[in-house]
Design an enzyme around this catalytic site. Structure first.
Site, PDB file in Angstrom:
ATOM      1  N   TYR A   1       0.845  -1.211   0.000  1.00  0.00           N
ATOM      2  CA  TYR A   1       0.000   0.000   0.000  1.00  0.00           C
ATOM      3  C   TYR A   1       0.880   1.261   0.000  1.00  0.00           C
ATOM      4  O   TYR A   1       0.512   2.305  -0.543  1.00  0.00           O
ATOM      5  CB  TYR A   1      -0.972  -0.022   1.180  1.00  0.00           C
ATOM      6  CG  TYR A   1      -2.211   0.820   0.936  1.00  0.00           C
ATOM      7  CD1 TYR A   1      -3.051   0.562  -0.152  1.00  0.00           C
ATOM      8  CD2 TYR A   1      -2.553   1.867   1.775  1.00  0.00           C
ATOM      9  CE1 TYR A   1      -4.189   1.329  -0.383  1.00  0.00           C
ATOM     10  CE2 TYR A   1      -3.690   2.632   1.557  1.00  0.00           C
ATOM     11  CZ  TYR A   1      -4.503   2.362   0.472  1.00  0.00           C
ATOM     12  OH  TYR A   1      -5.630   3.112   0.254  1.00  0.00           O
TER      13      TYR A   1
ATOM     14  N   LYS B   1      -3.284   8.268   2.689  1.00  0.00           N
ATOM     15  CA  LYS B   1      -4.497   8.023   3.493  1.00  0.00           C
ATOM     16  C   LYS B   1      -4.311   8.522   4.934  1.00  0.00           C
ATOM     17  O   LYS B   1      -5.276   8.980   5.554  1.00  0.00           O
ATOM     18  CB  LYS B   1      -4.876   6.538   3.490  1.00  0.00           C
ATOM     19  CG  LYS B   1      -5.369   6.009   2.144  1.00  0.00           C
ATOM     20  CD  LYS B   1      -6.593   6.730   1.626  1.00  0.00           C
ATOM     21  CE  LYS B   1      -7.219   5.990   0.447  1.00  0.00           C
ATOM     22  NZ  LYS B   1      -8.242   6.801  -0.248  1.00  0.00           N
TER      23      LYS B   1
HETATM   24  P1  NDP Z   1     -12.339   3.587  -8.764  1.00  0.00           P
HETATM   25  O1  NDP Z   1     -11.213   3.344  -9.707  1.00  0.00           O
HETATM   26  O2  NDP Z   1     -13.668   3.097  -9.162  1.00  0.00           O
HETATM   27  O3  NDP Z   1     -12.445   5.139  -8.408  1.00  0.00           O
HETATM   28  C1  NDP Z   1     -11.338   5.992  -8.312  1.00  0.00           C
HETATM   29  C2  NDP Z   1     -11.804   7.338  -8.775  1.00  0.00           C
HETATM   30  O4  NDP Z   1     -10.791   8.327  -8.577  1.00  0.00           O
HETATM   31  C3  NDP Z   1     -12.153   7.361 -10.248  1.00  0.00           C
HETATM   32  O5  NDP Z   1     -13.506   7.713 -10.419  1.00  0.00           O
HETATM   33  C4  NDP Z   1     -11.250   8.442 -10.818  1.00  0.00           C
HETATM   34  O6  NDP Z   1     -11.917   9.226 -11.806  1.00  0.00           O
HETATM   35  C5  NDP Z   1     -10.978   9.278  -9.588  1.00  0.00           C
HETATM   36  N1  NDP Z   1      -9.829  10.148  -9.795  1.00  0.00           N
HETATM   37  C6  NDP Z   1      -8.527   9.809  -9.958  1.00  0.00           C
HETATM   38  N2  NDP Z   1      -7.790  10.908 -10.206  1.00  0.00           N
HETATM   39  C7  NDP Z   1      -8.645  11.969 -10.176  1.00  0.00           C
HETATM   40  C8  NDP Z   1      -8.501  13.370 -10.358  1.00  0.00           C
HETATM   41  N3  NDP Z   1      -7.309  13.927 -10.625  1.00  0.00           N
HETATM   42  N4  NDP Z   1      -9.601  14.167 -10.248  1.00  0.00           N
HETATM   43  C9  NDP Z   1     -10.809  13.631  -9.982  1.00  0.00           C
HETATM   44  N5  NDP Z   1     -11.021  12.311  -9.823  1.00  0.00           N
HETATM   45  C10 NDP Z   1      -9.948  11.493  -9.913  1.00  0.00           C
HETATM   46  O7  NDP Z   1     -11.860   2.916  -7.392  1.00  0.00           O
HETATM   47  P2  NDP Z   1     -12.511   2.768  -5.954  1.00  0.00           P
HETATM   48  O8  NDP Z   1     -13.972   2.908  -6.014  1.00  0.00           O
HETATM   49  O9  NDP Z   1     -11.911   1.547  -5.401  1.00  0.00           O
HETATM   50  O10 NDP Z   1     -11.871   3.991  -5.165  1.00  0.00           O
HETATM   51  C11 NDP Z   1     -12.621   4.989  -4.511  1.00  0.00           C
HETATM   52  C12 NDP Z   1     -12.010   5.340  -3.164  1.00  0.00           C
HETATM   53  O11 NDP Z   1     -12.134   4.213  -2.291  1.00  0.00           O
HETATM   54  C13 NDP Z   1     -10.535   5.695  -3.184  1.00  0.00           C
HETATM   55  O12 NDP Z   1     -10.298   6.747  -2.272  1.00  0.00           O
HETATM   56  C14 NDP Z   1      -9.889   4.423  -2.667  1.00  0.00           C
HETATM   57  O13 NDP Z   1      -8.627   4.660  -2.104  1.00  0.00           O
HETATM   58  C15 NDP Z   1     -10.907   4.015  -1.636  1.00  0.00           C
HETATM   59  N6  NDP Z   1     -10.820   2.632  -1.160  1.00  0.00           N
HETATM   60  C16 NDP Z   1     -10.903   1.582  -2.040  1.00  0.00           C
HETATM   61  C17 NDP Z   1     -10.824   0.285  -1.585  1.00  0.00           C
HETATM   62  C18 NDP Z   1     -10.903  -0.875  -2.523  1.00  0.00           C
HETATM   63  O14 NDP Z   1     -10.569  -1.985  -2.117  1.00  0.00           O
HETATM   64  N7  NDP Z   1     -11.340  -0.693  -3.768  1.00  0.00           N
HETATM   65  C19 NDP Z   1     -10.652  -0.012  -0.164  1.00  0.00           C
HETATM   66  C20 NDP Z   1     -10.639   1.161   0.692  1.00  0.00           C
HETATM   67  C21 NDP Z   1     -10.707   2.430   0.185  1.00  0.00           C
HETATM   68  P3  NDP Z   1     -11.411   9.275 -13.337  1.00  0.00           P
HETATM   69  O15 NDP Z   1     -11.188   7.859 -13.757  1.00  0.00           O
HETATM   70  O16 NDP Z   1     -12.527   9.982 -14.030  1.00  0.00           O
HETATM   71  O17 NDP Z   1     -10.136  10.069 -13.271  1.00  0.00           O
HETATM   72  C1  N5H Z   2      -2.717  -3.363  -0.165  1.00  0.00           C
HETATM   73  C2  N5H Z   2      -3.440  -3.101  -1.230  1.00  0.00           C
HETATM   74  C3  N5H Z   2      -2.990  -3.438  -2.605  1.00  0.00           C
HETATM   75  C4  N5H Z   2      -1.831  -2.542  -3.126  1.00  0.00           C
HETATM   76  C5  N5H Z   2      -2.138  -1.075  -3.264  1.00  0.00           C
HETATM   77  C6  N5H Z   2      -3.159  -0.530  -3.923  1.00  0.00           C
HETATM   78  C7  N5H Z   2      -3.513   0.875  -3.927  1.00  0.00           C
HETATM   79  C8  N5H Z   2      -4.568   1.320  -4.592  1.00  0.00           C
HETATM   80  C9  N5H Z   2      -5.069   2.723  -4.569  1.00  0.00           C
HETATM   81  C10 N5H Z   2      -4.812   3.592  -5.787  1.00  0.00           C
HETATM   82  C11 N5H Z   2      -5.983   4.566  -5.869  1.00  0.00           C
HETATM   83  C12 N5H Z   2      -4.653   2.813  -7.079  1.00  0.00           C
HETATM   84  C13 N5H Z   2      -4.150   3.649  -8.226  1.00  0.00           C
HETATM   85  O1  N5H Z   2      -3.959   4.845  -8.131  1.00  0.00           O
HETATM   86  C14 N5H Z   2      -3.932   2.894  -9.511  1.00  0.00           C
HETATM   87  C15 N5H Z   2      -3.359   3.777 -10.627  1.00  0.00           C
HETATM   88  O2  N5H Z   2      -1.976   3.939 -10.457  1.00  0.00           O
HETATM   89  C16 N5H Z   2      -3.603   3.063 -12.001  1.00  0.00           C
HETATM   90  N1  N5H Z   2      -5.036   2.939 -12.305  1.00  0.00           N
HETATM   91  C17 N5H Z   2      -5.724   3.885 -12.996  1.00  0.00           C
HETATM   92  O3  N5H Z   2      -5.188   4.903 -13.423  1.00  0.00           O
HETATM   93  C18 N5H Z   2      -7.209   3.639 -13.174  1.00  0.00           C
HETATM   94  C19 N5H Z   2      -7.483   3.506 -14.664  1.00  0.00           C
HETATM   95  C20 N5H Z   2      -7.982   4.789 -12.511  1.00  0.00           C
HETATM   96  C21 N5H Z   2      -9.479   4.685 -12.642  1.00  0.00           C
HETATM   97  O4  N5H Z   2      -7.647   4.756 -11.142  1.00  0.00           O
HETATM   98  C22 N5H Z   2      -7.612   5.912 -10.423  1.00  0.00           C
HETATM   99  N2  N5H Z   2      -7.370   5.758  -9.103  1.00  0.00           N
HETATM  100  O5  N5H Z   2      -7.789   6.997 -10.926  1.00  0.00           O
HETATM  101  C23 N5H Z   2      -4.737  -2.347  -1.102  1.00  0.00           C
HETATM  102  C24 N5H Z   2      -5.966  -3.107  -1.536  1.00  0.00           C
HETATM  103  C25 N5H Z   2      -6.092  -4.405  -0.752  1.00  0.00           C
HETATM  104  C26 N5H Z   2      -7.233  -2.233  -1.236  1.00  0.00           C
HETATM  105  C27 N5H Z   2      -7.341  -1.005  -2.128  1.00  0.00           C
HETATM  106  C28 N5H Z   2      -7.415  -1.238  -3.586  1.00  0.00           C
HETATM  107  C29 N5H Z   2      -7.364   0.207  -1.535  1.00  0.00           C
HETATM  108  C30 N5H Z   2      -7.573   1.520  -2.207  1.00  0.00           C
HETATM  109  O6  N5H Z   2      -7.304   2.549  -1.553  1.00  0.00           O
HETATM  110  O7  N5H Z   2      -8.056   1.573  -3.339  1.00  0.00           O
END
Ligand code: NDP
Ligand code: N5H
Length: 261
Positions: free
Chosen positions: A162, A169
């Site tokens: 992470y 976070k």
């Molecule tokens: P998604 O990929 O569905 O959502 C991530 C969102 O971040 C996208 O809609 C993306 O929009 C947006 N985003 C990224 N960069 C920008 C930017 N510069 N401006 C505006 N929006 C931006 O993933 P999740 O639903 O998993 O993530 C949502 C939240 O939940 C995050 O904060 C994540 O850390 C948190 N979370 C997720 C967990 C998981 O296991 N999935 C666990 C715990 C917390 P766009 O693509 O349009 O840029």
């Molecule tokens: C311990 C873990 C697994 C390892 C770490 C994961 C971290 C994830 C969070 C971020 C938001 C992921 C991320 O930014 C991915 C990008 O570099 C590439 N992806 C993209 O650009 C896609 C297309 C767009 C939609 O994504 C975004 N963010 O814009 C953590 C997991 C067990 C839980 C988890 C996944 C946590 C979390 O915070 O999301």
């Protein structure tokens, strides 16, 4: 009665597709009768949103949408102006936005470079403060508005891979407390949900994701992964007047995983 969302409007930030946590929250809020407005950053997300919204109740089928790339002050200002025009008042904001350079979501945390550190903290932590301040200054927030962000256990403890996102976070969770303290006297509440691992677009392809879900299944008190619906219903609670006494809190919706040592 306390779950009455009639004439209440919420901004949902961070729907990338149907798997997004923000979309899970939007669906539960829609079921509860709230009016929704969405923000997106990529055009691809906007296109998807139009299609997704068509499945919501009549109230939200044509929900308004505003562009807001949170790295841009100009976008934030324009979005707030458009929100003011389109809905006038917000009863709450759901901030479900995060990003970190994938190169630093594995191996050694200390490898992170300055630009990637700044970018992750900017998008994943600063943006929550920036949007709240802009909304407040524009007099967009209703009395007793409820503001919500999404976090993960890796902000409190070291969780393998992470790394950079964990540091972001931690800043976000601390912001929740400082914002709650600052805005509390005006009746505004600020909270976080710490969700268990949910398979979304962001989660896809990041190292350790499947292992993290497996750990939850094996060790969490509930012995199963958390669903997006469970995060959605908790969000509805926190955004409602039923949670009127809760602010500065981080509620874990993670099958109880966070209590296990
Ligand atoms: P998604 O990929 O569905 O959502 C991530 C969102 O971040 C996208 O809609 C993306 O929009 C947006 N985003 C990224 N960069 C920008 C930017 N510069 N401006 C505006 N929006 C931006 O993933 P999740 O639903 O998993 O993530 C949502 C939240 O939940 C995050 O904060 C994540 O850390 C948190 N979370 C997720 C967990 C998981 O296991 N999935 C666990 C715990 C917390 P766009 O693509 O349009 O840029
Ligand atoms: C311990 C873990 C697994 C390892 C770490 C994961 C971290 C994830 C969070 C971020 C938001 C992921 C991320 O930014 C991915 C990008 O570099 C590439 N992806 C993209 O650009 C896609 C297309 C767009 C939609 O994504 C975004 N963010 O814009 C953590 C997991 C067990 C839980 C988890 C996944 C946590 C979390 O915070 O999301």
């Amino acid at each position: 009665m306390h779950l009455n969302f009639e004439n209440k409007t919420y901004l949902i930030m961070g729907v990338a597709n149907k798997r997004s946590i923000a979309w899970g929250i939007a669906q539960e809020l829609d079921k509860a009768g709230a009016k929704l407005i969405f923000s997106y950053s990529k055009e691809r997300s906007a296109k998807g949103l139009v299609k997704l919204a068509a499945d919501l109740s009549d109230l939200n089928k044509e929900a308004p949408m505003v562009k807001c790339d949170v790295t841009s002050d100009e976008d934030i200002t324009t979005a707030v102006t458009e929100l003011k025009e389109k809905v006038g008042t917000l009863n709450g904001i759901v901030h479900s936005v995060a990003f970190a350079n994938k190169d630093f979501l594995g191996d050694d945390y200390s490898a992170v470079d300055r630009a990637s550190f700044a970018q992750a903290l900017d998008i994943s932590a600063y943006s929550f403060t920036a949007i709240i301040r802009a909304a407040k200054l524009a007099d967009l927030l209703a009395e007793n508005a409820s503001l919500l962000t999404l976090t993960y256990l890796g902000g409190e403890r070291v969780i393998q891979n992470y790394n950079l996102m964990g540091v972001a976070k931690a800043a976000l969770e601390s912001s929740v407390r400082y914002l709650a303290s600052e805005y509390g006297p005006t009746g505004v509440r600020v909270n976080a949900i710490s969700a268990g691992p949910i398979r979304t677009l962001s989660a896809r392809g990041v190292g350790n994701f499947s292992e993290s879900q497996k750990m939850v299944e094996e060790r969490a008190p509930l012995r199963r992964v958390t669903t997006v619906e469970e995060v959605g219903t908790t969000a509805v609670f926190l955004l409602s007047d039923m949670a009127s006494g809760i602010t500065g809190e981080n509620i874990h919706v993670d099958s109880g995983y966070h209590i296990i040592g």
